[in-house]
Design a protein around this motif. Structure first.
Motif, PDB file in Angstrom:
ATOM      1  N   ARG A   1       0.922  -1.075   0.557  1.00 53.91           N
ATOM      2  CA  ARG A   1       0.408   0.090   0.009  1.00 53.91           C
ATOM      3  C   ARG A   1       0.893   1.299   0.241  1.00 53.91           C
ATOM      4  O   ARG A   1       1.712   1.033   0.728  1.00 53.91           O
ATOM      5  CB  ARG A   1      -0.715   0.139   1.129  1.00 53.91           C
ATOM      6  CG  ARG A   1      -2.096   1.765   1.344  1.00 53.91           C
ATOM      7  CD  ARG A   1      -3.001   1.078   3.164  1.00 53.91           C
ATOM      8  NE  ARG A   1      -3.517   2.137   3.416  1.00 53.91           N
ATOM      9  CZ  ARG A   1      -5.089   2.717   2.740  1.00 53.91           C
ATOM     10  NH1 ARG A   1      -5.659   1.759   1.799  1.00 53.91           N
ATOM     11  NH2 ARG A   1      -5.350   3.335   3.254  1.00 53.91           N
ATOM     12  N   THR A   2       1.187   2.122  -0.798  1.00 57.90           N
ATOM     13  CA  THR A   2       1.328   3.357  -1.641  1.00 57.90           C
ATOM     14  C   THR A   2       0.451   4.292  -1.173  1.00 57.90           C
ATOM     15  O   THR A   2      -0.328   4.508  -2.087  1.00 57.90           O
ATOM     16  CB  THR A   2       1.987   2.970  -2.456  1.00 57.90           C
ATOM     17  OG1 THR A   2       2.975   2.153  -2.550  1.00 57.90           O
ATOM     18  CG2 THR A   2       3.332   4.586  -2.455  1.00 57.90           C
TER      19      THR A   2
ATOM     20  N   PRO B   1       1.960   4.551  15.181  1.00 55.39           N
ATOM     21  CA  PRO B   1       1.113   3.812  14.507  1.00 55.39           C
ATOM     22  C   PRO B   1       0.574   3.724  15.808  1.00 55.39           C
ATOM     23  O   PRO B   1      -0.006   3.435  17.161  1.00 55.39           O
ATOM     24  CB  PRO B   1       1.903   2.651  14.674  1.00 55.39           C
ATOM     25  CG  PRO B   1       3.030   2.776  15.217  1.00 55.39           C
ATOM     26  CD  PRO B   1       3.616   4.586  15.801  1.00 55.39           C
ATOM     27  N   PRO B   2      -1.382   2.865  15.054  1.00 56.85           N
ATOM     28  CA  PRO B   2      -1.854   2.608  16.940  1.00 56.85           C
ATOM     29  C   PRO B   2      -1.726   1.340  17.217  1.00 56.85           C
ATOM     30  O   PRO B   2      -2.354   0.798  17.735  1.00 56.85           O
ATOM     31  CB  PRO B   2      -3.832   2.258  15.281  1.00 56.85           C
ATOM     32  CG  PRO B   2      -2.906   1.677  14.086  1.00 56.85           C
ATOM     33  CD  PRO B   2      -1.082   2.309  14.036  1.00 56.85           C
TER      34      PRO B   2
ATOM     35  N   ALA C   1      -7.510   0.292  11.559  1.00 58.20           N
ATOM     36  CA  ALA C   1      -6.808   1.984  12.921  1.00 58.20           C
ATOM     37  C   ALA C   1      -6.144   2.871  11.357  1.00 58.20           C
ATOM     38  O   ALA C   1      -4.985   2.423  10.337  1.00 58.20           O
ATOM     39  CB  ALA C   1      -6.518   1.098  14.207  1.00 58.20           C
ATOM     40  N   GLU C   2      -6.407   3.683  12.415  1.00 57.46           N
ATOM     41  CA  GLU C   2      -5.617   5.660  11.582  1.00 57.46           C
ATOM     42  C   GLU C   2      -4.133   5.491  12.402  1.00 57.46           C
ATOM     43  O   GLU C   2      -4.047   4.730  13.907  1.00 57.46           O
ATOM     44  CB  GLU C   2      -6.110   6.433  12.170  1.00 57.46           C
ATOM     45  CG  GLU C   2      -7.334   6.823  10.927  1.00 57.46           C
ATOM     46  CD  GLU C   2      -8.207   7.927  11.973  1.00 57.46           C
ATOM     47  OE1 GLU C   2      -7.587   8.954  12.457  1.00 57.46           O
ATOM     48  OE2 GLU C   2      -8.389   8.673  10.910  1.00 57.46           O
ATOM     49  N   PHE C   3      -3.020   5.660  11.133  1.00 56.96           N
ATOM     50  CA  PHE C   3      -1.559   5.913  12.023  1.00 56.96           C
ATOM     51  C   PHE C   3      -1.602   7.444  12.023  1.00 56.96           C
ATOM     52  O   PHE C   3      -2.585   7.817  11.130  1.00 56.96           O
ATOM     53  CB  PHE C   3      -0.518   5.622  11.075  1.00 56.96           C
ATOM     54  CG  PHE C   3      -1.248   5.456   9.612  1.00 56.96           C
ATOM     55  CD1 PHE C   3      -0.063   7.444   9.425  1.00 56.96           C
ATOM     56  CD2 PHE C   3      -1.661   5.588   8.521  1.00 56.96           C
ATOM     57  CE1 PHE C   3      -0.307   7.501   8.284  1.00 56.96           C
ATOM     58  CE2 PHE C   3      -0.972   5.495   7.716  1.00 56.96           C
ATOM     59  CZ  PHE C   3      -0.850   6.745   7.335  1.00 56.96           C
ATOM     60  N   THR C   4      -1.277   7.918  12.808  1.00 57.91           N
ATOM     61  CA  THR C   4      -0.917   9.560  13.122  1.00 57.91           C
ATOM     62  C   THR C   4       0.834   9.512  12.345  1.00 57.91           C
ATOM     63  O   THR C   4       1.859   9.128  12.630  1.00 57.91           O
ATOM     64  CB  THR C   4      -0.652   9.630  14.254  1.00 57.91           C
ATOM     65  OG1 THR C   4      -2.182   9.905  15.115  1.00 57.91           O
ATOM     66  CG2 THR C   4      -0.873  11.802  14.482  1.00 57.91           C
ATOM     67  N   LEU C   5       0.929  10.754  11.209  1.00 59.53           N
ATOM     68  CA  LEU C   5       2.247  10.778  11.004  1.00 59.53           C
ATOM     69  C   LEU C   5       2.377  12.634  11.041  1.00 59.53           C
ATOM     70  O   LEU C   5       1.723  13.663  10.328  1.00 59.53           O
ATOM     71  CB  LEU C   5       2.816  10.275   9.634  1.00 59.53           C
ATOM     72  CG  LEU C   5       3.920  10.861   8.953  1.00 59.53           C
ATOM     73  CD1 LEU C   5       4.906   9.848   9.610  1.00 59.53           C
ATOM     74  CD2 LEU C   5       4.139  10.686   7.251  1.00 59.53           C
TER      75      LEU C   5
ATOM     76  N   VAL D   1      -4.299   2.440   8.048  1.00 59.86           N
ATOM     77  CA  VAL D   1      -3.143   1.674   7.607  1.00 59.86           C
ATOM     78  C   VAL D   1      -3.273   0.189   6.547  1.00 59.86           C
ATOM     79  O   VAL D   1      -2.609   0.486   5.995  1.00 59.86           O
ATOM     80  CB  VAL D   1      -2.660   1.002   9.343  1.00 59.86           C
ATOM     81  CG1 VAL D   1      -1.713  -0.466   8.539  1.00 59.86           C
ATOM     82  CG2 VAL D   1      -2.398   1.762  10.469  1.00 59.86           C
ATOM     83  N   ILE D   2      -4.879   0.330   7.259  1.00 58.41           N
ATOM     84  CA  ILE D   2      -5.579  -0.947   5.592  1.00 58.41           C
ATOM     85  C   ILE D   2      -6.740  -0.391   5.461  1.00 58.41           C
ATOM     86  O   ILE D   2      -7.332   0.130   6.612  1.00 58.41           O
ATOM     87  CB  ILE D   2      -5.494  -2.500   6.200  1.00 58.41           C
ATOM     88  CG1 ILE D   2      -5.454  -2.664   7.380  1.00 58.41           C
ATOM     89  CG2 ILE D   2      -3.678  -2.572   6.040  1.00 58.41           C
ATOM     90  CD1 ILE D   2      -6.012  -4.178   8.164  1.00 58.41           C
ATOM     91  N   ASP D   3      -7.318  -0.701   4.200  1.00 59.87           N
ATOM     92  CA  ASP D   3      -8.668  -0.357   4.256  1.00 59.87           C
ATOM     93  C   ASP D   3      -9.346  -2.293   3.985  1.00 59.87           C
ATOM     94  O   ASP D   3      -8.357  -3.336   4.047  1.00 59.87           O
ATOM     95  CB  ASP D   3      -9.192   0.320   3.078  1.00 59.87           C
ATOM     96  CG  ASP D   3      -8.599   1.663   2.963  1.00 59.87           C
ATOM     97  OD1 ASP D   3      -8.825   2.279   3.930  1.00 59.87           O
ATOM     98  OD2 ASP D   3      -8.403   1.888   2.362  1.00 59.87           O
ATOM     99  N   HIS D   4     -10.950  -2.341   4.053  1.00 57.62           N
ATOM    100  CA  HIS D   4     -11.497  -3.235   3.878  1.00 57.62           C
ATOM    101  C   HIS D   4     -11.018  -3.836   2.521  1.00 57.62           C
ATOM    102  O   HIS D   4     -11.704  -3.401   1.865  1.00 57.62           O
ATOM    103  CB  HIS D   4     -12.709  -3.361   4.203  1.00 57.62           C
ATOM    104  CG  HIS D   4     -13.559  -4.025   3.955  1.00 57.62           C
ATOM    105  ND1 HIS D   4     -13.569  -4.479   5.002  1.00 57.62           N
ATOM    106  CD2 HIS D   4     -14.367  -4.526   2.230  1.00 57.62           C
ATOM    107  CE1 HIS D   4     -14.735  -5.544   4.946  1.00 57.62           C
ATOM    108  NE2 HIS D   4     -14.994  -5.461   3.780  1.00 57.62           N
TER     109      HIS D   4
END
Length: 450
Positions: free
Chosen positions: A212-213, A365-366, A402-406, A335-338
């Motif tokens: 995933r990019t 990361p979550p 779940a969401e990551f924060t950058l 991080v990922i989708d369904h």
């Protein structure tokens, strides 16, 4: 009176010699085991008591599933206790120490676990018209360090076609459900086997690799591209495949995957879906209220052991995921989708490409991940290159969406770099054109007089 005093002193002496020892017991355990798909989803409701009446601070929880992917814990007040995985393992078991948020002699734990690859096709190969049968092997009793006074187990199956199952009384079978118990006064570390052999036609799709990019642009767009390699990990197809029988008989290839649904963000645009042969037109896209539903249909139905790979991409507006205050920026995305229902991802590699000039990068990361070294990538109009942040994780399920924060810094002056480069390039072209037109490169002959 003297008799009462004598009894009091005798009781006191007995308590001094044999004090009451504190002991933790499971008063009641309710387990719900869902094996209707390719995942093993287990929910626990555990009522714990400290027999000495002292505040219960910690609890040891054991997971026997060898491929545990996800675990979550709440208490009876809907609060999240602290959970810590112990590094030392006993016979490959995963052990967790749970610290309660409140001090009380009685506590209630609500635990959910999800494990993968514990439901196996049985037999491992079937013909095109055969039904897919699977087997599950687990624990009949709640495996615990503490004695359990009362416990019950509810097993949810995908079909009422049950070939065989463990029969330890009391138990009851109702359609696609099996109820075991109640069992009373089960000793600690009791380990009896639960076996269920049943029909399961749900899709056994496993994403072997997900690359995933996420490419971030400060000009209002975030481009997402997913490269997916997928395998049907159910019972393998025995013999040859007949498309005629598959299209003629609806019962043919019931365990084969003809299509599945992927969900994208509601603001996704420019969606494309292609493989090595080019665009795949056998797909439908529906714009829903809070998401974009994609019905993806591979070029051929996926039978057991068959593989496919494709690329899925889309764009989303950056203002929904990118926040800034002066030169401080924060990116929040999943991080990922369904990808499909009850999905299993063996390995996911997430790559985030930031605009050139980004610095002081910090990833939050979550959940635990494996970071890869930061690098640079060069695209058009770049000088030093764009920062690339990459990380990977294995054995993921839908609960890991779940969401990551950058967080990073970016000077707004750097936004002028690309326009200035374009202007400079055009200026040089015009300058060279003017110089070229003013020079005379023609070859002429001059006459000389004697």
């Amino acid at each position: 009176m003297e008799t009462n005093w004598i009894l009091f002193y005798v009781t006191l002496i007995c308590l001094i010699i044999n004090p009451i020892t504190a002991e933790i017991v499971n008063k009641n355990v309710e387990r719900n085991l869902d094996i209707a798909s390719q995942l093993v989803k287990t929910s626990y409701k555990i009522q714990v008591e400290e027999t000495a009446g002292k505040p219960l601070k910690e609890y040891e929880f054991i997971v026997k599933d060898p491929n545990l992917s996800f675990i979550s814990v709440k208490d009876g007040f809907n609060k999240k206790p602290t959970i810590e995985e112990r590094k030392e393992k006993e016979n490959g078991l995963k052990r967790y120490k749970i610290k309660f948020a409140s001090n009380a002699p009685q506590q209630t734990l609500l635990i959910e676990t999800v494990s993968t690859k514990n439901i196996l096709p049985y037999p491992s190969e079937i013909k095109q018209n055969d039904k897919q049968l699977v087997k599950y092997v687990g624990g009949l009793y709640y495996y615990s360090y503490y004695q359990t006074q009362t416990q019950r187990l509810n097993v949810q199956l995908s079909s009422s076609n049950i070939i065989a199952h463990t029969q330890v009384r009391p138990f009851a079978v109702m359609s696609n459900k099996i109820t075991y118990g109640p069992y009373e006064n089960v000793a600690k570390l009791t380990d009896d086997e639960l076996f269920v052999h049943y029909e399961n036609q749900s899709p056994f799709l496993t994403v072997n690799t997900l690359e995933r990019t996420i490419e971030v642009s400060h000009w209002g767009n975030i481009a997402v591209k997913e490269e997916i390699q997928m395998t049907h990990t159910g019972a393998k197809l025995k013999g040859s495949f007949s498309r005629y029988d598959f299209q003629k008989d609806g019962r043919s290839g019931q365990s084969a995957v003809k299509s599945y649904r992927t969900y994208l963000p509601a603001s996704a645009t420019g969606v494309y879906y292609r493989d090595t042969n080019g665009n795949i037109s056998t797909s439908n896209m529906n714009q829903m209220r809070d998401s974009v539903e994609l019905e993806l249909r591979p070029r051929f139905p996926l039978f057991g052991g068959w593989k496919t790979q494709y690329v899925l991409g889309y764009n989303v507006p950056s203002y929904e995921y990118l926040y800034n205050s002066d030169d401080d920026y924060v990116l929040k995305m999943y991080v990922i989708d369904h990808i499909h229902d009850n999905m299993v991802i063996d390995e996911a590699v997430i790559t985030i490409i930031l605009p050139e000039g980004s610095s002081n990068i910090k990833l939050e990361p979550p959940y635990s991940i494996e970071r890869r070294p930061n690098s640079l990538v060069h695209t058009y109009l770049d000088t030093v290159g764009r920062p690339v942040i990459s990380f990977t994780q294995r054995n993921l399920v839908e609960n890991h969406i779940a969401e990551f924060t950058l967080k990073y810094k970016f000077s707004k002056v750097s936004l002028l770099q690309e326009p200035l480069l374009v202007i400079g390039f055009i200026y040089i072209i015009f300058l060279l054109t003017i110089v070229f037109l003013r020079l005379d490169f023609s070859i002429t002959s001059h006459s000389h007089k004697d």
